[in-house]
Scaffold this active site. Structure first.
Site, PDB file in Angstrom:
ATOM      1  N   HIS A  99       0.876  -1.082   0.099  1.00 29.80           N
ATOM      2  CA  HIS A  99       0.129  -0.185   0.130  1.00 29.80           C
ATOM      3  C   HIS A  99       0.721   1.201  -0.067  1.00 29.80           C
ATOM      4  O   HIS A  99       1.797   1.300   0.507  1.00 29.80           O
ATOM      5  CB  HIS A  99      -0.854   0.003   1.122  1.00 29.80           C
ATOM      6  CG  HIS A  99      -0.289  -0.032   2.547  1.00 29.80           C
ATOM      7  ND1 HIS A  99       0.291  -1.459   3.035  1.00 29.80           N
ATOM      8  CD2 HIS A  99       0.193   0.556   3.519  1.00 29.80           C
ATOM      9  CE1 HIS A  99       0.723  -1.184   4.165  1.00 29.80           C
ATOM     10  NE2 HIS A  99       0.655  -0.003   4.622  1.00 29.80           N
ATOM     11  N   HIS A 101       0.841   5.319   1.105  1.00 27.87           N
ATOM     12  CA  HIS A 101       0.277   6.112   2.078  1.00 27.87           C
ATOM     13  C   HIS A 101       0.270   7.550   1.306  1.00 27.87           C
ATOM     14  O   HIS A 101       1.498   7.867   0.810  1.00 27.87           O
ATOM     15  CB  HIS A 101       0.824   6.383   3.268  1.00 27.87           C
ATOM     16  CG  HIS A 101       0.713   5.267   4.321  1.00 27.87           C
ATOM     17  ND1 HIS A 101      -0.135   5.257   5.357  1.00 27.87           N
ATOM     18  CD2 HIS A 101       1.534   4.149   4.349  1.00 27.87           C
ATOM     19  CE1 HIS A 101       0.051   4.113   6.011  1.00 27.87           C
ATOM     20  NE2 HIS A 101       1.392   3.402   5.401  1.00 27.87           N
TER      21      HIS A 101
HETATM   22  P1  5GP Z   1       1.585   0.479   7.591  1.00 21.86           P
HETATM   23  O1  5GP Z   1       1.841   0.791   8.922  1.00 21.86           O
HETATM   24  O2  5GP Z   1       1.532  -1.058   7.384  1.00 21.86           O
HETATM   25  O3  5GP Z   1       2.239   1.132   6.329  1.00 21.86           O
HETATM   26  O4  5GP Z   1       0.161   1.105   7.304  1.00 21.86           O
HETATM   27  C1  5GP Z   1      -0.867   0.462   7.443  1.00 21.86           C
HETATM   28  C2  5GP Z   1      -2.095   1.453   7.740  1.00 21.86           C
HETATM   29  O5  5GP Z   1      -3.458   0.554   7.638  1.00 21.86           O
HETATM   30  C3  5GP Z   1      -2.120   2.088   8.859  1.00 21.86           C
HETATM   31  O6  5GP Z   1      -2.012   3.514   8.780  1.00 21.86           O
HETATM   32  C4  5GP Z   1      -3.512   1.780   9.621  1.00 21.86           C
HETATM   33  O7  5GP Z   1      -4.080   2.828  10.121  1.00 21.86           O
HETATM   34  C5  5GP Z   1      -4.322   1.207   8.257  1.00 21.86           C
HETATM   35  N1  5GP Z   1      -5.354   0.123   8.690  1.00 21.86           N
HETATM   36  C6  5GP Z   1      -5.226  -0.804   9.431  1.00 21.86           C
HETATM   37  N2  5GP Z   1      -6.460  -1.611   9.267  1.00 21.86           N
HETATM   38  C7  5GP Z   1      -7.259  -1.033   8.621  1.00 21.86           C
HETATM   39  C8  5GP Z   1      -8.604  -0.810   8.212  1.00 21.86           C
HETATM   40  O8  5GP Z   1      -9.369  -1.991   8.547  1.00 21.86           O
HETATM   41  N3  5GP Z   1      -9.115   0.048   7.449  1.00 21.86           N
HETATM   42  C9  5GP Z   1      -8.306   0.935   7.025  1.00 21.86           C
HETATM   43  N4  5GP Z   1      -9.242   1.893   6.415  1.00 21.86           N
HETATM   44  N5  5GP Z   1      -7.239   1.282   7.259  1.00 21.86           N
HETATM   45  C10 5GP Z   1      -6.614   0.287   8.030  1.00 21.86           C
END
Ligand code: 5GP
Ligand code: ZN
Length: 137
Positions: A99, A101
């Protein structure tokens, strides 16, 4: 991927606030909203992280990320945007579905801090470091 949160979002098993969708790419609001409008852009197909995503699809994901960033500036009054890809746990990746951001930034009023701290790498070692990377390209 049965248990992947983002695959569940793609399949509609977990709700999300969708902002963009096509055959291959989905964008939706991050549940944490680090800043107002914080959006995640994902390929619908599951890849563990950016390192495994095919180049053409990666380009499509990044194209959507640009589109979202432009819309955030135009619609939310953002003054800038951080585009961030966390890859593996050490880099802060918590959801193991690739993903991007897209985080709008607001002058003087948001609470995201990204800081590059100084390190101890000697500038004299930079040619050797560059060579190491070049060897694997
Ligand atoms: P990472 O830390 O892996 O780069 O980011 C994962 C992101 O996914 C986090 O910012 C977290 O808030 C978001 N996230 C986790 N679970 C969910 C969910 O069920 N729905 C949404 N919309 N975002 C999620
Ligand atoms: Zn997944």
């Amino acid at each position: 991927m049965e248990d992947c949160i983002f695959c569940k979002i793609v399949r509609g098993e977990i709700p999300c606030y969708k902002v963009y969708e096509d055959d291959e790419v989905l964008a939706f609001l991050d549940i944490s909203q680090t800043t107002k409008g914080h959006t995640l852009v994902i390929p619908k197909e599951h890849f563990q992280n950016m390192l495994y995503c095919p180049k053409d699809l990666l380009a499509k994901v990044m194209g959507v990320a640009q589109h979202i960033a432009q819309a955030q500036v135009a619609s939310l009054g953002a003054n800038g945007v951080n585009v961030l890809i966390n890859t593996n746990e050490v880099a802060g990746q918590t959801v193991m579905h690739f993903h991007v951001h897209v985080i709008p930034r607001y002058s003087g009023e948001d609470c995201l801090r990204l800081e590059f701290l100084s390190n101890k790498i000697d500038h004299l070692s930079l040619p050797a470091i560059a060579d190491e990377i070049i060897k694997k390209l």
